[in-house]
Design a protein around this motif. Structure first.
Motif, PDB file in Angstrom:
ATOM      1  N   THR B  53      70.498   9.152 -11.886  1.00 40.94           N
ATOM      2  CA  THR B  53      69.191   9.746 -12.184  1.00 40.94           C
ATOM      3  C   THR B  53      68.173   9.380 -11.110  1.00 40.94           C
ATOM      4  OG1 THR B  53      69.606   9.835 -14.545  1.00 40.94           O
ATOM      5  CG2 THR B  53      67.321   9.799 -13.867  1.00 40.94           C
ATOM      6  N   THR B  54      68.231   8.135 -10.624  1.00 38.80           N
ATOM      7  CA  THR B  54      67.329   7.731  -9.534  1.00 38.80           C
ATOM      8  C   THR B  54      67.574   8.611  -8.314  1.00 38.80           C
ATOM      9  OG1 THR B  54      67.484   5.486 -10.371  1.00 38.80           O
ATOM     10  CG2 THR B  54      66.544   5.766  -8.182  1.00 38.80           C
ATOM     11  N   ALA B  55      68.838   8.886  -8.019  1.00 37.91           N
ATOM     12  CA  ALA B  55      69.149   9.748  -6.877  1.00 37.91           C
ATOM     13  C   ALA B  55      68.504  11.113  -7.061  1.00 37.91           C
ATOM     14  CB  ALA B  55      70.664   9.877  -6.730  1.00 37.91           C
ATOM     15  N   LEU B  56      68.639  11.664  -8.271  1.00 37.83           N
ATOM     16  CA  LEU B  56      68.063  12.984  -8.540  1.00 37.83           C
ATOM     17  C   LEU B  56      66.546  12.949  -8.412  1.00 37.83           C
ATOM     18  CD1 LEU B  56      69.219  15.775  -9.673  1.00 37.83           C
ATOM     19  CD2 LEU B  56      68.061  15.118 -11.766  1.00 37.83           C
ATOM     20  N   ARG B  57      65.941  11.879  -8.926  1.00 34.97           N
ATOM     21  CA  ARG B  57      64.484  11.766  -8.867  1.00 34.97           C
ATOM     22  C   ARG B  57      63.986  11.606  -7.439  1.00 34.97           C
ATOM     23  NH1 ARG B  57      61.720  10.933 -13.329  1.00 34.97           N
ATOM     24  NH2 ARG B  57      60.230   9.562 -12.319  1.00 34.97           N
ATOM     25  N   MET B  58      64.826  11.035  -6.585  1.00 33.83           N
ATOM     26  CA  MET B  58      64.432  10.953  -5.168  1.00 33.83           C
ATOM     27  C   MET B  58      64.479  12.334  -4.523  1.00 33.83           C
ATOM     28  SD  MET B  58      65.790   7.354  -3.640  1.00 33.83           S
ATOM     29  CE  MET B  58      67.445   7.343  -4.276  1.00 33.83           C
ATOM     30  N   ILE B  59      65.486  13.109  -4.909  1.00 35.05           N
ATOM     31  CA  ILE B  59      65.567  14.469  -4.357  1.00 35.05           C
ATOM     32  C   ILE B  59      64.357  15.283  -4.822  1.00 35.05           C
ATOM     33  CG2 ILE B  59      66.923  16.597  -4.322  1.00 35.05           C
ATOM     34  CD1 ILE B  59      69.395  14.762  -4.852  1.00 35.05           C
ATOM     35  N   HIS B  64      60.608   7.535  -3.982  1.00 34.74           N
ATOM     36  CA  HIS B  64      60.844   7.648  -2.546  1.00 34.74           C
ATOM     37  C   HIS B  64      61.924   6.680  -2.141  1.00 34.74           C
ATOM     38  CE1 HIS B  64      57.728  10.502  -1.719  1.00 34.74           C
ATOM     39  NE2 HIS B  64      56.920   9.816  -2.508  1.00 34.74           N
ATOM     40  N   PRO B  65      62.884   7.139  -1.317  1.00 39.84           N
ATOM     41  CA  PRO B  65      63.961   6.250  -0.897  1.00 39.84           C
ATOM     42  C   PRO B  65      63.401   5.076  -0.087  1.00 39.84           C
ATOM     43  CG  PRO B  65      64.116   8.389   0.210  1.00 39.84           C
ATOM     44  CD  PRO B  65      63.027   8.498  -0.800  1.00 39.84           C
ATOM     45  N   ARG B  79      59.333  12.465   2.741  1.00 40.48           N
ATOM     46  CA  ARG B  79      57.980  11.978   2.463  1.00 40.48           C
ATOM     47  C   ARG B  79      57.081  13.043   1.838  1.00 40.48           C
ATOM     48  NH1 ARG B  79      57.986   6.784   1.777  1.00 40.48           N
ATOM     49  NH2 ARG B  79      60.046   6.314   2.586  1.00 40.48           N
ATOM     50  N   LEU B  80      57.659  14.168   1.426  1.00 42.89           N
ATOM     51  CA  LEU B  80      56.829  15.220   0.813  1.00 42.89           C
ATOM     52  C   LEU B  80      56.626  14.935  -0.672  1.00 42.89           C
ATOM     53  CD1 LEU B  80      58.182  18.566   2.316  1.00 42.89           C
ATOM     54  CD2 LEU B  80      56.261  17.163   3.059  1.00 42.89           C
ATOM     55  N   ARG B  81      55.514  15.461  -1.209  1.00 44.02           N
ATOM     56  CA  ARG B  81      55.277  15.353  -2.652  1.00 44.02           C
ATOM     57  C   ARG B  81      56.187  16.343  -3.374  1.00 44.02           C
ATOM     58  NH1 ARG B  81      49.865  16.093  -1.029  1.00 44.02           N
ATOM     59  NH2 ARG B  81      50.135  18.195  -1.830  1.00 44.02           N
ATOM     60  N   PRO B  82      56.440  16.109  -4.669  1.00 47.28           N
ATOM     61  CA  PRO B  82      57.311  17.029  -5.408  1.00 47.28           C
ATOM     62  C   PRO B  82      56.836  18.482  -5.320  1.00 47.28           C
ATOM     63  CG  PRO B  82      56.807  15.116  -6.742  1.00 47.28           C
ATOM     64  CD  PRO B  82      56.004  14.976  -5.487  1.00 47.28           C
ATOM     65  N   ASP B  83      55.514  18.688  -5.354  1.00 45.89           N
ATOM     66  CA  ASP B  83      55.021  20.060  -5.389  1.00 45.89           C
ATOM     67  C   ASP B  83      55.174  20.773  -4.049  1.00 45.89           C
ATOM     68  OD1 ASP B  83      52.567  18.023  -5.313  1.00 45.89           O
ATOM     69  OD2 ASP B  83      52.041  19.742  -4.086  1.00 45.89           O
ATOM     70  N   GLN B  84      55.589  20.032  -3.023  1.00 50.55           N
ATOM     71  CA  GLN B  84      55.762  20.669  -1.716  1.00 50.55           C
ATOM     72  C   GLN B  84      57.228  20.968  -1.414  1.00 50.55           C
ATOM     73  OE1 GLN B  84      53.987  17.283   0.219  1.00 50.55           O
ATOM     74  NE2 GLN B  84      52.169  18.458   0.789  1.00 50.55           N
ATOM     75  N   ARG B  85      58.121  20.649  -2.361  1.00 47.80           N
ATOM     76  CA  ARG B  85      59.540  20.711  -2.019  1.00 47.80           C
ATOM     77  C   ARG B  85      60.232  22.002  -2.441  1.00 47.80           C
ATOM     78  NH1 ARG B  85      61.990  14.604  -2.398  1.00 47.80           N
ATOM     79  NH2 ARG B  85      60.214  13.622  -1.416  1.00 47.80           N
TER      80      ARG B  85
ATOM     81  N   GLU C 213      55.787  15.656 -14.389  1.00 48.09           N
ATOM     82  CA  GLU C 213      56.806  15.867 -13.372  1.00 48.09           C
ATOM     83  C   GLU C 213      57.235  17.329 -13.319  1.00 48.09           C
ATOM     84  OE1 GLU C 213      58.736  11.394 -13.483  1.00 48.09           O
ATOM     85  OE2 GLU C 213      59.865  13.058 -14.357  1.00 48.09           O
ATOM     86  N   ALA C 214      57.385  17.921 -14.508  1.00 47.81           N
ATOM     87  CA  ALA C 214      57.779  19.327 -14.538  1.00 47.81           C
ATOM     88  C   ALA C 214      56.716  20.168 -13.840  1.00 47.81           C
ATOM     89  CB  ALA C 214      57.973  19.791 -15.978  1.00 47.81           C
ATOM     90  N   ALA C 215      55.449  19.844 -14.102  1.00 52.10           N
ATOM     91  CA  ALA C 215      54.371  20.592 -13.454  1.00 52.10           C
ATOM     92  C   ALA C 215      54.423  20.385 -11.945  1.00 52.10           C
ATOM     93  CB  ALA C 215      53.018  20.143 -14.007  1.00 52.10           C
ATOM     94  N   ALA C 216      54.623  19.131 -11.531  1.00 55.08           N
ATOM     95  CA  ALA C 216      54.628  18.827 -10.097  1.00 55.08           C
ATOM     96  C   ALA C 216      55.728  19.612  -9.387  1.00 55.08           C
ATOM     97  CB  ALA C 216      54.824  17.327  -9.882  1.00 55.08           C
ATOM     98  N   ILE C 217      56.898  19.632  -9.996  1.00 56.60           N
ATOM     99  CA  ILE C 217      58.005  20.282  -9.293  1.00 56.60           C
ATOM    100  C   ILE C 217      57.851  21.797  -9.294  1.00 56.60           C
ATOM    101  CG2 ILE C 217      59.734  20.647 -11.087  1.00 56.60           C
ATOM    102  CD1 ILE C 217      61.355  18.786  -8.806  1.00 56.60           C
ATOM    103  N   LEU C 218      57.001  22.308 -10.202  1.00 53.42           N
ATOM    104  CA  LEU C 218      56.710  23.748 -10.179  1.00 53.42           C
ATOM    105  C   LEU C 218      55.580  24.050  -9.205  1.00 53.42           C
ATOM    106  CD1 LEU C 218      57.023  24.433 -13.982  1.00 53.42           C
ATOM    107  CD2 LEU C 218      58.449  25.427 -12.200  1.00 53.42           C
ATOM    108  N   GLY C 219      55.143  23.050  -8.469  1.00 59.85           N
ATOM    109  CA  GLY C 219      54.153  23.285  -7.426  1.00 59.85           C
ATOM    110  C   GLY C 219      52.742  22.873  -7.788  1.00 59.85           C
TER     111      GLY C 219
END
Lengths: 253, 363, 263
Positions: B53-59, B64-65, B79-85, C213-219
């Protein structure tokens, strides 16, 4: 908490404590506290309020526990109604409540409760039960939710227990901690309450504090600190009870 | 395990390179290397606490690794935020927004991306059709069953056309029956869209049945990465062998390293592949899958005799446990109208095909 | 028992949280239409309803009815008209102004602090101390509270004199008065903020990490999350808190109390 928040809450306490200790011109002393404790009215009014608080807790529990239990298990359709009733005391101010009592139970009414001291005591307890209903209800409801009352009841029923027995011997011991939490909160509220007690002219602690506040200078500060400590002890006991609770359910995060 | 082949590079969606994650002194993920090709369905399988799960959360970008790099479509996103990926993710707890209708949930990512309302509506309808929930647009999450909620979550994750789909134990909170049907539905949707998918689970059956390839993780490391068939039939480590599928382990003694002769209880196996470094007379463990053992005496097999101590009925399969010498062996046999399963307490002969036996060092 | 009864969402303190649940009300209505009520259970809850009727609802109704009746027992609005004197109206207006200002400020500051504590403080010891303090402070009212603030911000209060000696600022010369609008508002905040924190904390704990987190990953950026999910989810509890805070609190600051001035 940010520093500003901390000082906003701590400064008034420090200031009051400082003031309560400065009765003597030459330096700090506990004289104000000594005067408070040696005042017979302090002891009698605090004792009276503590007794009333105990009655309130008992009456409140007897009233709320069976109701919450039955509504949870057998009358779920009544739940919105009960939830609404329980919120009423938060909406209706105590002053309306007590004027209503004075009118309904005046000496010219069929139930002249305000005419006698005992009757007024009953009214006072009823008023406090009403006032603390939201806390008592929430505490007991949370407790019942945590212990899975339905399964416990079914298990006890299969073993042949009757409903009243189940409530007293199975449910009550299991949610004692929640009831205690509600009880301490009730105690704190009742000890400090002023409006109902003074309008019913009962010799309670709240009106006593008020009287001292008007007549004296340093003793009220000492009383303020004392009442803060009393409430703190009550709240601390709630925390302590919660800590020893056998069924602490925490949301997994 | 070095799978990096420049020829495949072009088609790689996710590339984890030497990922390590420490929380304080505790190393949760160690030197993780993984390549996922475009359109692949990859499972990360392992017991709880293995770091999957940690691996998935890093992806996803929630962690952050400590060291290492994460590349998605060749772009370093470490180093990107989740919303940028530009990823889609489905959570174990559904994580639907409780204040929004189904349609608003599915359309949330598009709204954030400032898509025109009409286009959002069209895309939401499309997504709900894909997961078979057309008509539930105006419902709220609390009005849906767990299975429906998870399908909405899937639709929501896919609506933004992410580069990759991450599934964090999405089926664990569901009933057995719904879990099975949703398993198939997820795989169907994935195949239809051809979206690269990383699926984290502790359920080996899910991993084996759904995936193109499975990465088995244990204490922060990938123990084996291969197709489900490889993982099951040719486990490369003792952990993989015992974690995936059921195994009976028999104590054995090595009689002849050169010809692979091994003694077990009353029988001897020949021509086994012996791990290096075990001397004549040394101890070994033989591992056998329950379906590799048959009742009765078959020529060419190794025959053992044991006492039945338990019989379990699983519909099409009957699982029998018996004691041979001091060890318990588990045998699966098909439930056919012609055969009758052995009874408890009965003494029976069993045959083991030597080719289906894994030889491991004794513990 | 086919009806779902135990699936209530996270309970949020005193004010029931939650989102519209049309099924709840309709279940109540449906029950009335059904034939076999659970009589023994109804008898069990009868004392509670009797108490509520006699001790809560009847007195309130009686008093409210009284307000619309004159001495001769006729319906009238005159009682309210009589209240329309400049003094009463001014007192009411001032009261309403102060209680709404302190309620809104208390709710906002309390929400902010609750968020800071709820999301920032993971140490359960610190948290439990903060929550206990809030429990105590929200019950701190009446004379004790008045005294605490007179001793702090009164003409000779600790802070007043400290500001005067250290910074050379006399806040009373600058127009501050504890019995004024701002003085009372600040005093009320002493328990309004803790009440808000106490009530909002369960609701804030109910905000699940996965939503964020769900919101974040949706941008979504952080402010998107608060705008579309966080605040809307907290909204019912916040409104409930505000309603509670709006009750006019009684702190006798205006009464001619002997104050630290006598020192």
């Amino acid at each position: 908490m940010p520093v500003a928040g901390r000082s906003f809450f701590l400064l008034p306490l420090i200031a009051t404590a400082e003031f309560s200790l400065s009765l003597r011109r030459e330096g700090y002393s506990f004289d104000a506290y000594r005067y408070v404790f040696s005042d017979p009215d302090f002891v009698s009014s605090f004792g009276y309020s503590a007794l009333i608080a105990a009655c309130t807790i008992v009456v409140g529990t007897v009233l709320v526990l069976p109701t919450v239990y039955l509504v949870r298990l057998r009358l779920p359709w009544l739940r919105p109604v009960v939830e609404f009733i329980v919120l009423l005391p938060l909406i209706v101010p105590p002053i309306i409540l007590v004027f209503g009592y004075l009118r309904m139970f005046s000496s010219s009414s069929p139930f002249p409760l305000t005419g006698t001291a005992r009757g007024s005591d009953i009214l006072l307890i009823c008023g406090y039960v009403t006032l603390t209903l939201p806390y008592m209800y929430r505490a007991i409801d949370t407790g019942l939710q945590a212990i899975d009352a339905r399964t416990l009841t079914e298990a006890a029923t299969i073993l042949g227990a009757r409903p009243a027995t189940i409530l007293i011997r199975v449910i009550l011991p299991n949610i004692l901690v929640s009831i205690m939490a509600g009880a301490f909160l009730t105690f704190a509220v009742v000890i400090g309450e002023f409006v109902i007690a003074s309008l019913l002219t009962r010799p309670a602690f709240g009106p006593y504090i008020q009287r001292v506040g008007v007549a004296k200078a340093y003793e009220p500060a000492a009383l303020a600190i004392l009442s803060f400590i009393i409430t703190w002890i009550a709240m601390g006991l709630i925390q302590l009870m919660a800590h020893f609770s056998p069924n602490v359910q925490r949301e997994n995060r | 395990m070095n799978l990096i082949d420049p020829a495949v590079r072009a088609g790689v969606t996710l590339h984890l390179s030497q990922i390590t994650k420490r929380f304080g002194r505790h190393e949760v993920v160690s030197d993780l290397d993984l390549e996922v090709r475009k359109g692949e369905f990859i499972s990360v399988l392992g017991p709880s606490g293995c770091g999957k799960t940690t691996a998935l959360r890093m992806i996803a970008g929630f962690e952050h690794p400590t060291t290492g790099r994460i590349l998605i479509d060749g772009r370093d996103v470490s180093r990107l935020r989740p919303d940028q990926r530009n990823l889609g993710m489905v959570f174990q707890s559904y994580a639907l927004f409780p204040n929004m209708s189904v349609a608003a949930n599915v359309g949330f990512g598009l709204k954030i991306a400032a898509m025109a309302d009409r286009n959002i509506q069209r895309r939401v309808a499309e997504m709900l059709e894909l997961v078979g929930l057309t008509g539930l647009e105006r419902r709220f999450p609390y009005e849906l069953s767990g299975g429906q909620q998870q399908r909405v979550a899937l639709a929501r994750a896919l609506a933004t056309k992410p580069a990759m789909l991450l599934l964090d134990e999405p089926l664990s909170a569901l009933d057995a029956k719904i879990r099975l049907s949703l398993r198939e539905q997820i795989r169907d949707v994935q195949t239809e869209l051809g979206i690269t998918t990383l699926f984290v689970t502790h359920d080996q059956e899910e991993a084996l049945s759904m995936s193109d390839r499975v990465a088995v993780m244990n204490s922060g490391r990938v123990e084996q990465f291969g197709t489900p068939l490889e993982i099951y039939n040719r486990p490369t480590t003792r952990f993989v062998a015992s974690f995936v599928g059921t195994l009976s382990i028999l104590k054995a003694r090595l009689l002849d390293p050169a010809r692979g002769v091994v003694e077990v209880a009353t029988a001897t196996f020949k021509n086994l592949e012996i791990p290096r470094g075990v001397a004549r007379g040394g101890h070994l463990s033989l591992a056998v899958r329950p379906e590799a053992i048959r009742f009765g005496v078959y020529k060419g097999d190794v025959i053992l005799r044991g006492k039945v101590i338990g019989v379990g009925f699983y519909g099409s399969v009957i699982r029998v446990r018996l004691i041979v010498g001091n060890e318990t062996i588990t045998i699966d046999t098909f439930n056919t109208p012609l055969s009758s399963p052995p009874l408890r307490g009965e003494d029976v002969d069993i045959s083991i095909d030597p080719k289906s036996v894994f030889v491991m060092r004794a513990e | 028992m086919s009806r779902r009864t135990d699936v209530d969402g996270p309970e949020s303190g005193l004010v029931g949280s939650g989102y519209p649940r049309p099924d709840k009300l309709s279940a109540t209505l449906k029950m009335f239409a059904q034939k076999q009520p659970d009589w023994s259970a109804l008898i069990g809850v009868a004392p509670f309803f009797a108490f509520a009727a006699v001790m809560m609802i009847a007195p309130t109704v009686a008093l409210v009815a009284d307000a619309f009746v004159n001495r001769q027992g006729q319906l009238t609005l005159k009682n309210f008209v009589d209240l329309n004197t400049p003094e009463v109206v001014a007192a009411f207006a001032e009261s309403i102004k102060i209680s709404s200002a302190s309620a809104v400020l208390g709710a906002l500051i309390g929400l902010g602090l609750a968020l800071v504590v709820g999301r920032g403080v993971s140490n359960s010891r610190v948290r439990s101390i903060v929550m206990t303090f809030c429990g105590v402070a929200s019950n701190f009212s009446g004379v004790p509270l008045a005294f605490a603030f007179i001793a702090t911000l009164g003409r000779l209060g600790l802070v007043t004199t400290a500001l005067n000696t250290i910074a050379g600022v006399d806040i009373y010369d600058a127009g501050f008065d504890l019995a004024s609008f701002w003085g009372l508002t600040i005093t009320y905040l002493f328990f309004q903020i803790p009440i808000t924190i106490t009530i909002m904390m369960p609701a804030i704990d109910g905000l699940r990490r996965e939503w964020r987190e769900a919101a974040a990953i949706l941008g979504a950026r952080s402010w998107h999350y608060w705008r579309y999910i966080g605040l809307p989810v907290l909204w019912p509890s916040l409104l409930g808190t505000l309603a509670l805070l709006l009750r006019i609190p009684s702190v006798p600051l205006r009464r001619p109390t002997p104050s630290p001035a006598t020192r």
